[in-house]
Design an enzyme around this catalytic site. Structure first.
Site, PDB file in Angstrom:
ATOM      1  N   TRP A 121      18.813 -36.007  17.394  1.00 50.81           N
ATOM      2  CA  TRP A 121      19.182 -36.661  18.654  1.00 50.81           C
ATOM      3  C   TRP A 121      19.581 -35.668  19.724  1.00 50.81           C
ATOM      4  O   TRP A 121      19.289 -35.862  20.909  1.00 50.81           O
ATOM      5  CB  TRP A 121      20.287 -37.709  18.427  1.00 50.81           C
ATOM      6  CG  TRP A 121      19.765 -38.912  17.696  1.00 50.81           C
ATOM      7  CD1 TRP A 121      20.137 -39.343  16.453  1.00 50.81           C
ATOM      8  CD2 TRP A 121      18.749 -39.827  18.144  1.00 50.81           C
ATOM      9  NE1 TRP A 121      19.418 -40.459  16.107  1.00 50.81           N
ATOM     10  CE2 TRP A 121      18.567 -40.786  17.112  1.00 50.81           C
ATOM     11  CE3 TRP A 121      17.977 -39.940  19.301  1.00 50.81           C
ATOM     12  CZ2 TRP A 121      17.641 -41.827  17.214  1.00 50.81           C
ATOM     13  CZ3 TRP A 121      17.046 -40.979  19.406  1.00 50.81           C
ATOM     14  CH2 TRP A 121      16.898 -41.904  18.365  1.00 50.81           C
ATOM     15  N   ASP A 191      28.044 -37.565  23.068  1.00 54.56           N
ATOM     16  CA  ASP A 191      27.339 -38.747  22.564  1.00 54.56           C
ATOM     17  C   ASP A 191      28.007 -39.152  21.258  1.00 54.56           C
ATOM     18  O   ASP A 191      27.913 -38.449  20.257  1.00 54.56           O
ATOM     19  CB  ASP A 191      25.860 -38.382  22.338  1.00 54.56           C
ATOM     20  CG  ASP A 191      25.052 -39.523  21.721  1.00 54.56           C
ATOM     21  OD1 ASP A 191      25.642 -40.584  21.389  1.00 54.56           O
ATOM     22  OD2 ASP A 191      23.820 -39.358  21.568  1.00 54.56           O
ATOM     23  N   LYS A 215      24.882 -48.928  16.363  1.00 56.03           N
ATOM     24  CA  LYS A 215      25.129 -48.272  15.083  1.00 56.03           C
ATOM     25  C   LYS A 215      26.434 -48.811  14.494  1.00 56.03           C
ATOM     26  O   LYS A 215      26.457 -49.323  13.392  1.00 56.03           O
ATOM     27  CB  LYS A 215      25.205 -46.748  15.249  1.00 56.03           C
ATOM     28  CG  LYS A 215      23.964 -46.151  15.910  1.00 56.03           C
ATOM     29  CD  LYS A 215      22.988 -45.492  14.943  1.00 56.03           C
ATOM     30  CE  LYS A 215      21.584 -45.385  15.501  1.00 56.03           C
ATOM     31  NZ  LYS A 215      21.402 -44.419  16.570  1.00 56.03           N
TER      32      LYS A 215
HETATM   33  C1  LIG Z   1      20.381 -43.721  17.554  1.00 56.02           C
HETATM   34  C2  LIG Z   1      20.953 -42.659  18.436  1.00 56.02           C
HETATM   35  C3  LIG Z   1      20.515 -42.459  19.763  1.00 56.02           C
HETATM   36  C4  LIG Z   1      19.357 -43.266  20.363  1.00 56.02           C
HETATM   37  O1  LIG Z   1      19.841 -44.425  20.906  1.00 56.02           O
HETATM   38  P1  LIG Z   1      18.911 -45.571  21.552  1.00 56.02           P
HETATM   39  O2  LIG Z   1      19.900 -46.626  21.859  1.00 56.02           O
HETATM   40  O3  LIG Z   1      17.875 -45.961  20.551  1.00 56.02           O
HETATM   41  O4  LIG Z   1      18.323 -44.985  22.780  1.00 56.02           O
HETATM   42  C5  LIG Z   1      21.141 -41.507  20.518  1.00 56.02           C
HETATM   43  N1  LIG Z   1      22.152 -40.762  20.026  1.00 56.02           N
HETATM   44  C6  LIG Z   1      22.596 -40.913  18.752  1.00 56.02           C
HETATM   45  C7  LIG Z   1      23.719 -40.058  18.248  1.00 56.02           C
HETATM   46  C8  LIG Z   1      22.008 -41.858  17.931  1.00 56.02           C
HETATM   47  O5  LIG Z   1      22.433 -42.008  16.673  1.00 56.02           O
END
Ligand SMILES: *Cc1c(COP(=O)(O)O)cnc(C)c1O
Length: 391
Positions: A121, A191, A215
């Site tokens: 990511w 993030d 998540k």
């Molecule tokens: C799954 C994930 C993403 C992607 O997110 P989307 O909502 O599918 O754009 C970005 N950063 C992390 C840490 C993730 O686990």
């Protein structure tokens, strides 16, 4: 230690005798608390206090304003977020933030931004940021196969950077920072998509944090951004409205139609964390216990289960592991699914097994998985393992 005789002899028998409910270990969208699913289910027919479906409630209604207010209030309470930070509910997922962050914090300036490349990511975040300005990779773990994170002294940070971007929990590789990276005086942007609300943290360490819901926190469709007011003041003019943090702050996340269902469900999760779990300290204790149980089973399997991330940086949210051979790994995944454990297949970019232990995954689910892992090892392990240990 259970013996073979205590266990069912086949997977079919295993699933018949031991479990009726499926256990969801998916990497995302992840498992949600049963009580939240029940409440969301009821609200789709009739939103509490109204006579209509949640899916038909106006985003301009007083009812929905209360939902937004409660979601924000609960997050402020859970994390002690002071009023100098805005809490925004946006769309576009984590991926949108890969662009929104550099658009709001980097575009048009003459500073660079530091990025830590620690996995799947963060590579994506880096690619998007490069379209907006000068990016300096302060560390890149690709040559180590993203099996570890940088040690504190290893990164080459730029003292004049506009910000440092990193990912607190690399969901695919199963790596989680056990410390706070970065330099004093440089804005930290994180993030937290896969570990937000899994444990307490100090928001004052950050200028911006973002996390999509799907998540650890709710259904896909809403992304939380917590941003310090100084960042909004310094943002460039003339950026696309839909990407402008300022507009969403001014309109209190009701600039264009927000995802009402996703925000409502996420609000229910924050209410559950506050009232049922008793806050993030308790949630963190539960999550630590789940991770300890699973990694304990991996580490005491005599090499049958092998964690793929280095011990010091193992994630409490996503445990990644393999078996001695790809065939056994695949057999494990098929058998686990038959026995009622779903979502264990590793990310398509990596393969292997990934057990995600998000807030909605119960201690019982993890204990059941570990029991299944012990059973599977006794069924398939001894012969192969003798070979492995001698070889
Ligand atoms: C799954 C994930 C993403 C992607 O997110 P989307 O909502 O599918 O754009 C970005 N950063 C992390 C840490 C993730 O686990």
């Amino acid at each position: 230690m259970p013996t073979m005789c205590d266990y069912p002899q086949s997977v079919e028998e295993y699933s018949d005798t031991s479990f009726s409910d499926l256990h969801n270990f998916s990497g995302g969208p992840g498992a949600l608390p049963q009580v939240v699913l029940q409440q969301a289910h009821e609200a789709i027919i009739k939103a509490p206090g109204t006579n209509i479906s949640l899916l038909g409630v106006s985003h301009r209604s007083h009812w929905f304003q209360n939902v937004l207010d409660e979601a924000e209030f609960n997050i402020r309470t859970l994390l002690n977020v002071p009023s100098s930070y805005h809490i925004l509910f946006l769309q576009g997922g984590g991926t949108m933030q890969f662009s929104m962050v550099p658009v709001n914090l980097l575009r048009g300036g003459n500073q660079c931004a530091d990025y830590l490349t620690t996995g799947y990511w963060s590579k994506k975040a880096l690619t998007e940021a490069r379209k907006e300005g000068t990016i300096h990779e302060a560390w890149n773990g690709e040559s180590d196969g993203f099996r570890r994170l940088p040690e504190p002294g290893e990164c080459r940070f730029s003292s004049g950077a506009a910000y440092l971007h990193y990912i607190s929990n690399e969901t695919v590789e199963g790596l989680q920072f056990p410390y706070l990276p970065g330099l004093r005086g440089v804005r930290r942007v994180c993030d937290m998509s896969s570990d937000f609300l899994s444990k307490p943290f100090d928001i004052s360490d950050y200028a911006v944090i973002y996390a999509h819901a799907q998540k650890n926190m709710g259904p896909a469709g809403v992304t939380i951004v917590i941003v310090h007011e100084d960042v909004l003041q310094d943002a460039p003019q003339n950026i696309p409205s839909i990407m402008d943090y300022r507009l969403f702050a001014q309109h209190r996340s009701n600039y264009n139609t927000p995802p009402v269902f996703a925000i409502y469900t996420m609000m229910l999760v924050t209410r559950w964390l506050q009232n049922d779990v008793g806050g993030l300290g308790n949630m963190s204790d539960i999550n630590r216990r789940k991770a300890k149980t699973l990694y304990g089973a991996i580490d005491s399997s005599y090499g049958f289960y092998r964690g793929t991330a280095c011990h010091a940086h193992r994630s409490q949210m996503n445990a990644t592991f393999v078996l001695p051979t790809p065939d056994l790994t695949n057999l494990f995944l098929v058998s686990a699914e038959q026995a009622g454990f779903v979502g264990l297949t590793g990310h398509r970019s990596l393969g292997g097994i990934r057990a995600s232990l998000y807030n909605g995954v119960t201690v019982q689910a993890v204990e059941d998985l570990v029991e299944f892992m012990d059973w599977f090892r006794l069924q398939h392990g001894t012969d192969d393992l003798a070979g492995v240990q001698n070889g």
